[in-house]
Design a protein around this motif. Structure first.
Motif, PDB file in Angstrom:
ATOM      1  N   GLU A  55      -3.999 -11.204 -16.230  1.00  0.00           N
ATOM      2  CA  GLU A  55      -4.840 -11.980 -15.468  1.00  0.00           C
ATOM      3  C   GLU A  55      -5.826 -11.141 -14.734  1.00  0.00           C
ATOM      4  O   GLU A  55      -6.932 -11.311 -14.154  1.00  0.00           O
ATOM      5  CB  GLU A  55      -3.829 -12.970 -14.650  1.00  0.00           C
ATOM      6  N   THR A  56      -5.054  -9.764 -14.131  1.00  0.00           N
ATOM      7  CA  THR A  56      -5.808  -8.922 -13.704  1.00  0.00           C
ATOM      8  C   THR A  56      -5.332  -7.525 -13.983  1.00  0.00           C
ATOM      9  O   THR A  56      -4.175  -7.576 -14.689  1.00  0.00           O
ATOM     10  CB  THR A  56      -5.445  -8.922 -11.784  1.00  0.00           C
ATOM     11  N   LEU A 102      -2.533  -6.247 -10.420  1.00  0.00           N
ATOM     12  CA  LEU A 102      -3.010  -5.585  -9.454  1.00  0.00           C
ATOM     13  C   LEU A 102      -2.035  -5.776  -8.068  1.00  0.00           C
ATOM     14  O   LEU A 102      -1.968  -4.931  -7.361  1.00  0.00           O
ATOM     15  CB  LEU A 102      -4.337  -6.216  -8.956  1.00  0.00           C
ATOM     16  N   LEU A 161      -8.275  -7.933 -20.157  1.00  0.00           N
ATOM     17  CA  LEU A 161      -8.242  -8.991 -19.471  1.00  0.00           C
ATOM     18  C   LEU A 161      -8.456 -10.264 -20.354  1.00  0.00           C
ATOM     19  O   LEU A 161      -9.220 -10.462 -21.285  1.00  0.00           O
ATOM     20  CB  LEU A 161      -9.350  -8.867 -18.520  1.00  0.00           C
ATOM     21  N   GLN A 189     -15.808 -10.643 -15.376  1.00  0.00           N
ATOM     22  CA  GLN A 189     -14.912 -10.042 -14.539  1.00  0.00           C
ATOM     23  C   GLN A 189     -15.731  -9.085 -13.417  1.00  0.00           C
ATOM     24  O   GLN A 189     -16.683  -8.687 -13.519  1.00  0.00           O
ATOM     25  CB  GLN A 189     -14.171  -8.668 -15.273  1.00  0.00           C
ATOM     26  N   LYS A 220     -10.588  -7.897 -11.906  1.00  0.00           N
ATOM     27  CA  LYS A 220     -10.258  -9.317 -11.924  1.00  0.00           C
ATOM     28  C   LYS A 220     -11.224 -10.179 -12.270  1.00  0.00           C
ATOM     29  O   LYS A 220     -12.365  -9.984 -12.370  1.00  0.00           O
ATOM     30  CB  LYS A 220      -9.915  -9.589 -10.437  1.00  0.00           C
TER      31      LYS A 220
END
Ligand code: PDD
Length: 283
Positions: A2-3, A14, A82, A87, A117
């Protein structure tokens, strides 16, 4: 994922990746960064961002352990990890890891950070509200350093006022926004602050100037003032994530709205270029 966080080869979410306290980012904000966006897993204007990044790196006398080509390859690989094809692509280089001393430590090499992200492109045609804030920053605003405290304070002040961005003025001169460049349209001419040490040479600013050339809009890169801005036909802010948006209010006063066709032409051209690039470029 997801990140994604990346630190010198280590990869994690993250929220979970850990950084050594002795990274000089923690003590001094001793580093530089870049921010780009991707669509269709393609990073827009990557070469321009990497060139500006290496320029910032050199201006802080850092010696990278990675070449421009290697960095591009790394970023292009990471974006594919990702889940989301669109992003916010952020990376930074810090001077290294060493106990806190102001002068450069002798036995250290730079650290490379990447943060990815998901990104949702906002409606760039909506009107935004701005405030003006005195520019109390240092004289190295052309370097994309991590030291953004006056920008953070100005951005928070804008938020508290229900506005999208704060426009800095130094004396009477408009420099830039807390995280954007500022331009005005007046009588068919685009005015934008000159590329000196008081502004970041924005990638979006460069694209706006190129599109002006194609659309036959003259560009004036001499400083403009608070009065010029309040009296402009349109007030534009530009950045990687917002492309080019126009203001309806500054400090509560109604502004702009007098050159909607010209503004629309520019915005359309920027968006069209972005979509064309990210749909057609294959990495
Ligand atoms: N900021 N000026 C400042 C101070 C900025 O922080 C930015 C961008 C710009 C516009 O530059 P560009 O068009 O290359 O994005 C101008 C990024 C988006 C950020 O810090 O997130």
């Amino acid at each position: 994922m997801e990140t994604l966080g990346y630190y010198n080869g280590e990869i994690g979410l993250l929220d979970e990746l850990r950084i050594p306290m002795n990274d000089r980012a923690c003590w001094f904000g001793d580093g530089v960064y870049e921010a780009a966006i991707s669509e269709n897993y393609t990073i827009f204007a990557l070469e321009e961002h990497i060139n500006r990044f290496f320029n910032s790196v050199a201006l802080l006398y850092m010696t990278p352990r990675i070449t421009k080509i290697q960095l591009a390859e790394l970023l292009n690989t990471l974006v594919h990890k990702l889940d989301s094809p669109a992003q916010f692509v952020y990376w930074q280089m810090t001077r290294g890891t060493a106990p806190r001393t102001h002068a450069f430590p002798e036995h250290t090499t730079p650290n490379l950070w990447v943060a990815l992200k998901p990104f949702i492109l906002q409606d760039i045609y909506q009107k935004i509200k701005l405030i003006t804030v005195e520019d109390t920053r240092f004289l190295h605003c052309n370097i994309k350093t991590l030291n953004l405290l006056p920008n953070v304070l100005a951005s928070e002040k804008a938020k508290q006022a229900g506005c999208a961005e704060a426009v800095f003025y130094r004396g009477n001169r408009i420099t830039e926004g807390s995280h954007s460049n500022v331009h005005i349209l007046k009588e068919g001419i685009l005015r934008t602050a000159p590329k000196d040490n008081l502004i970041l040479p924005g990638i979006s600013r460069a694209h706006i100037i190129t599109h002006c050339g194609k659309l036959g809009i003259a560009v004036d890169e001499t400083p403009f003032t608070l009065e010029d801005m309040f009296g402009a036909d349109e007030i534009l802010i530009s950045s990687t994530s917002s492309f080019c948006m126009s203001a309806s209010h500054i400090d509560g006063y109604h502004v702009g709205g007098k050159a909607p066709e010209l503004l629309r032409q520019l915005q359309d051209a920027l968006l069209e270029e972005f979509h064309r690039y990210t749909q057609s470029t294959v990495h």
